[in-house]
Write a protein that holds these residues in place. Structure first.
Motif, PDB file in Angstrom:
ATOM      1  N   ALA A   1       6.364  10.135  22.892  1.00 22.90           N
ATOM      2  CA  ALA A   1       7.607   9.370  22.965  1.00 22.90           C
ATOM      3  C   ALA A   1       8.604   9.799  21.884  1.00 22.90           C
ATOM      4  N   VAL A   2       8.112  10.066  20.689  1.00 21.16           N
ATOM      5  CA  VAL A   2       9.011  10.479  19.605  1.00 21.16           C
ATOM      6  C   VAL A   2       9.635  11.830  19.928  1.00 21.16           C
ATOM      7  N   LEU A   3       8.835  12.761  20.438  1.00 23.26           N
ATOM      8  CA  LEU A   3       9.359  14.079  20.805  1.00 23.26           C
ATOM      9  C   LEU A   3      10.374  13.964  21.944  1.00 23.26           C
ATOM     10  N   GLN A   4      10.135  13.081  22.882  1.00 27.39           N
ATOM     11  CA  GLN A   4      11.067  12.881  23.992  1.00 27.39           C
ATOM     12  C   GLN A   4      12.430  12.406  23.483  1.00 27.39           C
ATOM     13  N   VAL A   5      12.401  11.450  22.576  1.00 24.07           N
ATOM     14  CA  VAL A   5      13.652  10.924  22.022  1.00 24.07           C
ATOM     15  C   VAL A   5      14.358  11.990  21.192  1.00 24.07           C
ATOM     16  N   ILE A   6      13.602  12.769  20.437  1.00 21.97           N
ATOM     17  CA  ILE A   6      14.201  13.845  19.630  1.00 21.97           C
ATOM     18  C   ILE A   6      14.850  14.886  20.539  1.00 21.97           C
TER      19      ILE A   6
END
Length: 143
Positions: A49-54
Motif C-alpha cells: 500500500a505504501v509503494l502504491q501511494v508513493i
C-alpha cells in the motif's frame, strides 16, 4: 468490500478523476487519473500500500510538473494558421478603382473589395499594387 483487490480501487479512483476531467476540462485531473492507473499497476504487480501511494504521488506530480507547463504554453500560443479576416492582412491587392482616404475598390484574393487608404492624403491609381494592413468591417485599409 474487503474482497476487492487494491488495483480495482485504484481503477475506480482513476475513473472517478476522469469524470470531472471530462466535465471541467481541467488537465490536472487527467494527470491524477494517470497516477491512479500507475497505482493500480503497482498493486497488480504485488506492491504494498505504501509503494502504491508513493507511485501514485510521484507519477501525478511528475506529470503535473512536466506536462502542465507545456500545455499552458501551447494554450497561450497564437494560432499558426490565420483564417478569415486575419488571413487577408499583409496580402497584396491590385487597385481597380482609384483608392484614397474616402474610398475606392481593390481586387484582393480574386474578389473585389471596397478599400480606403491608411493615410488620408494618399491616392492609388488603378493597376497599382497595394498592401492590405487592416480590414475595417467590409473595407480593406491599404498602403
Amino acid at each position: 468490500m474487503a474482497d476487492i483487490d487494491a488495483w480495482v480501487w485504484w481503477l475506480i479512483g482513476a475513473a472517478a478523476l476522469g469524470i470531472p476531467l471530462v466535465i471541467t476540462a481541467m488537465p490536472e485531473l487527467g494527470m491524477l487519473s494517470v497516477g491512479a492507473v500507475a497505482g493500480a499497476v503497482t498493486a497488480g504487480l504485488g506492491g504494498g500500500a505504501v509503494l502504491q501511494v508513493i507511485v501514485f504521488a510521484v507519477v501525478s506530480c511528475a506529470l503535473i510538473a512536466v506536462v502542465r507547463p507545456i500545455a499552458v504554453r501551447h494554450r497561450n500560443q497564437q494560432p499558426q494558421l490565420a483564417t478569415g479576416v486575419e488571413a487577408l492582412k499583409g496580402k497584396q491587392a491590385v487597385v481597380v478603382e482609384r483608392v484614397d482616404g474616402a474610398g475606392g475598390r481593390i481586387k484582393l484574393g480574386g474578389e473585389i473589395w471596397s478599400a480606403r487608404a491608411l493615410d488620408g492624403d494618399a491616392t492609388f491609381e488603378p493597376g497599382r499594387q497595394v498592401d492590405v494592413v487592416d480590414i475595417d468591417g467590409a473595407t480593406a485599409v491599404v498602403i
